[in-house]
Design a protein around this motif. Sequence first.
Motif, mmCIF file in Angstrom:
data_model
loop_
_atom_site.group_PDB
_atom_site.id
_atom_site.type_symbol
_atom_site.label_atom_id
_atom_site.label_comp_id
_atom_site.label_asym_id
_atom_site.label_seq_id
_atom_site.Cartn_x
_atom_site.Cartn_y
_atom_site.Cartn_z
ATOM 1 N N TRP A 141 2.997 -17.174 2.322
ATOM 2 C CA TRP A 141 4.210 -16.394 2.528
ATOM 3 C C TRP A 141 4.950 -16.131 1.221
ATOM 4 N N SER A 142 4.841 -17.047 0.286
ATOM 5 C CA SER A 142 5.404 -16.764 -1.035
ATOM 6 C C SER A 142 4.702 -15.548 -1.648
ATOM 7 N N ALA A 143 3.376 -15.517 -1.503
ATOM 8 C CA ALA A 143 2.626 -14.365 -2.016
ATOM 9 C C ALA A 143 2.975 -13.095 -1.246
ATOM 10 N N PHE A 144 3.234 -13.226 0.069
ATOM 11 C CA PHE A 144 3.581 -12.054 0.885
ATOM 12 C C PHE A 144 4.852 -11.388 0.372
ATOM 13 N N TRP A 145 5.912 -12.186 0.195
ATOM 14 C CA TRP A 145 7.164 -11.602 -0.287
ATOM 15 C C TRP A 145 7.039 -11.142 -1.734
ATOM 16 N N ALA A 146 6.226 -11.840 -2.514
ATOM 17 C CA ALA A 146 6.012 -11.412 -3.897
ATOM 18 C C ALA A 146 5.318 -10.055 -3.948
ATOM 19 N N SER A 147 4.397 -9.807 -3.012
ATOM 20 C CA SER A 147 3.675 -8.531 -3.027
ATOM 21 C C SER A 147 4.611 -7.360 -2.762
#
Length: 656
Positions: free
Chosen positions: A102-108
């Motif tokens: 989810w950290s990667a999701f919001w970062a994307s």
Amino acid sequence: MENVDVLTARHLPRLLGIVLLDWAALGATVWLVPGISADSGWTVLVLAAVLGALAAVLRPALVRLLTRVGWAGVGLGWLLSQALFVYVALSVTPGVRVDDFWSAFWASWLYGALVSLVLWFVTAGDLSVMARHLTRVNRRYRRAAPATTVPGVLLIQVDGLSAPLAEWAVRCGNLPTLGRWLRSGSHVLTEWHAELPATTPASQAGLLHGTSDQIPAFRWYEKDAGRLVVTNRPADSAMVEARMSTGRGLLADGGVSVSNVFSGDAPTSLLTMSSAGRRGGPGRPARYLTTFLLDPFGLTHALVLTAGEMVKELHQARRQRVRNVEPRTPRPAAYVVLRGVTNVLMRHINLSIIAEHLMRGAPAVYCDFVDYDEIAHHAGPARPESLAALEGLDGVLATLELVADAAPRPYRIVVLSDHGQSQGATFLQRYGVGLDGLVRTFTPEPTVVVASGNLGMVYLIDRPGRLTMEDLDEAHPRLLPGLTGHPGIGWVMVRTRARGPVVLGPSGRHFLATGLVEGVDPLGPFGPRAADDVRRHDSLPHVGDVVVNSALDPATDEVYAFEELIGSHGGLGGWQNRPFLVRPAGWPVEGDLVGADAVHRQLLVWMGRRTPAPATTPTGPVPVPVPVPGPGPGPVPVPDPDPDPGPRHRPAAEPQ
């Protein structure tokens, strides 16, 4: 090869700047999003390289996989694909740490927004960037397509733009690409006449199928079936096309229909209303939409620029209210979203689809861009936001010109509109009652009142067939006098039992079968073609028992739409019946272009699908280029040695 080196050297600083700013955007993302960290800025640069490599390698395979799933795959890919790439890149890059997906999701999402802003800042105004991107991503189709010298035709419809406004915009420099073509003499602008009803479905039925006589309005009621037909519904548009198609429409021989109401019998029909309900086959646009959304260039534009367009709409609507601009109409939230979709998302998707089929060497492509028409309906045809939409569409022409130059065949570009628009306060705003409410004051009988701009039709639904004036006077003696006596009604058409169709006005009547006028001609203010238009309209199937057209203000040419639209079309009055056609100068017009069917026949001649008329056939006035003073805004075109002139004004785009 020398051309490639020159182009590469020229664009190297810009490309380097994009790389550096992309690096900065990724660094900002790592710094701002909790759960992600990197050892140094150099590590972020490596991360950027890994992310780019992963996307380049995996995106084509992901497009093929998700397309097989269908629309569910499109949505899934749009939501998760970039997040998946970011998560994998964060996980495998040394010196970078990520806590969870989810950290990667919001970062994307943050990274996509920042990259979009960076690209907008660096490439603003440089249309060649989009053209090079489109030719690059479609280079595999270009390599597979057989080269030919037989020209293809690219037809771009600018929905709703009138000839007078197009000429004015060219003279003012608002349409630099179109202006360059006209000034150079490579193209000529011709006005044609849109018959009643002046609507997109009727005009496209004529332009694409040569048969506009099945459509009496944008929407109508069919008494025999007891149903309301609305032509922007897939089932209804498919039904209407089945009634009029002969299988030999404008695009029948290998053509491509994009974002139209009807297909023109194109074997490849994408985002076209009449084919939207088909399952599978070439009409299925899932792969194109998936490819677009998974493309960083397409995705970032779709996300950020669509949101930016919506914010701009909120500002411009508020500015109209603060300045008390009249006429104006409320611009609801649904329209705010619609504007963002049509002006950014659909424009970019259309560009992507057209580019692919140009690189495939399609013999003909026809696409309708509705951006201007949607804004003009709510803001007004010549308001600043409407003109800004035209500038964006002119940029589309410039981009497609460059893409066409890299295609496996030469292309001739035709730009046309389906109708114009007329401005005015709505009937409800001006008189405090809508047409349906006005009709109800004169008859208690159940009716259907349908509107197409300032054209209305009234159906007494409990009575079979089309009623005559005598029937109406007997059953509802107040109806026709009440309508013709209203100051907002210009004319009313009904049929008589013995004398055929008659047009009624407040002080006279016009018998269409004989041309006899008693008193003041109600069609007089609507131009010399009005009687022919109304006479033809009377002959169409499913015309209302009563046909109503709003009044025309002689001082301002304003009409009063029976819908809540400031810019309208569908009836008579103003510029709505004055569309335009821009075609290569070497393509002569055989005669007056009266009606979309006539334009269809002329297009068939130019496309080699029909033999020109004999030289003895009377012809109308020879159209001439729009007289635009001063030098053109672009480079002086090199004359095309090909005797069949087209839009190839510039050196070929960068080979891929």
